[in-house]
Scaffold this motif. Structure first.
Motif, short mmCIF file in Angstrom:
data_model
loop_
_atom_site.label_atom_id
_atom_site.label_comp_id
_atom_site.label_asym_id
_atom_site.label_seq_id
_atom_site.Cartn_x
_atom_site.Cartn_y
_atom_site.Cartn_z
N MET A 1 0.84 -1.19 0.00
CA MET A 1 0.00 0.00 0.00
C MET A 1 0.88 1.24 0.00
O MET A 1 1.75 1.39 0.86
CB MET A 1 -0.89 0.02 1.25
N TRP A 136 -7.28 -0.71 0.90
CA TRP A 136 -6.80 -2.07 1.12
C TRP A 136 -6.87 -2.52 2.57
O TRP A 136 -7.20 -3.70 2.81
CB TRP A 136 -5.38 -2.21 0.57
N GLY A 228 -7.45 2.13 -2.92
CA GLY A 228 -7.15 1.22 -4.02
C GLY A 228 -7.94 1.55 -5.24
O GLY A 228 -8.90 2.26 -5.18
#
Length: 228
Positions: A1, A136, A228
């Motif tokens: 991430m 995420w 995301g």
């Protein structure tokens, strides 16, 4: 991430302390720690772990050597790690609560050398639920709850001996999952399938609440780059 440059410990601490609800939560956790040390044999000794769930239950899945329970330096070190982890969990939960309650236009920009962040216009209420799936960390948490709930349903509906399969969704969706378990208990004495249905619905709702909190916190401390 990806990590946004807006992230920082000061931002997390600000979210955890600048709202009345977050401060009240931290005060409640402090009372729980006091009860844990003053009356360690009472049910209130479990208050810190319950109040800082679900993160506080992660060490349950970590194998610990038998020497930790033997006393001495190993036990002291384990106690220090346990208390430190509970404090981090309390800080994370308080920050998530602060992120949920804070309005976007009240978020301070802790990096004055950059241009001010433009506040997006208000969106419908469904934007609140979108926080559970548009980043995420929340997606991973939802997957964990879904796997735990799937294991429970498989054990109850298809396995001849379900055993203690309900413990996994209970821990994954804590602390509100404990309320779901309490609500489903009366149905156990009447219609067992109703108890399973009520418990499953409660776990779904409890997991959704936690996922929204995780998503809102991710937005606040991570910014757009965390999505995301």
């Amino acid at each position: 991430m990806p990590t946004s440059p807006r992230f920082g410990p000061r931002r997390l601490l600000a979210l955890a302390t600048d709202s009345l609800a977050a401060r009240a939560y931290l005060g409640l956790v402090a009372l729980g720690f006091a009860a844990m040390f003053l009356v360690p044999d009472s049910p209130f000794a479990m208050a810190p772990m319950v109040l800082t769930a679900p993160l506080s239950f992660l060490p349950v899945f970590v194998p610990v050597g038998a020497g930790v329970a033997g006393g001495g330096a190993a036990e002291v070190a384990a106690a220090v790690v346990f208390v430190g982890w509970m404090l981090l969990c309390a800080l994370a939960n308080a920050a998530a609560l602060g992120a949920l309650l804070r309005r976007p236009d009240r978020i301070p920009d802790l990096a004055p050398d950059r241009a001010p962040v433009q506040t997006p216009p208000a969106r419908p209420r469904r934007a609140l639920l979108a926080a559970a799936v548009d980043n995420w960390p929340a997606r991973i948490y939802v997957a964990v709850v879904a796997a735990a709930l799937g294991t429970f349903l498989y054990a109850v509906l298809l396995s001849p001996d379900p055993g203690f399969a309900g413990i996994w969704p209970l821990l994954a969706a804590a602390p509100l999952s404990f309320l779901a378990a309490a609500v489903s208990l009366p149905a156990e004495f009447g219609l067992p399938w109703m108890s399973t249905l009520v418990f499953t619905a409660g776990i779904v709702l409890a997991g959704l609440v936690n996922a929204v909190l995780i998503g809102r916190l991710t937005r606040r401390i991570g910014g757009p780059a965390a999505r995301g």
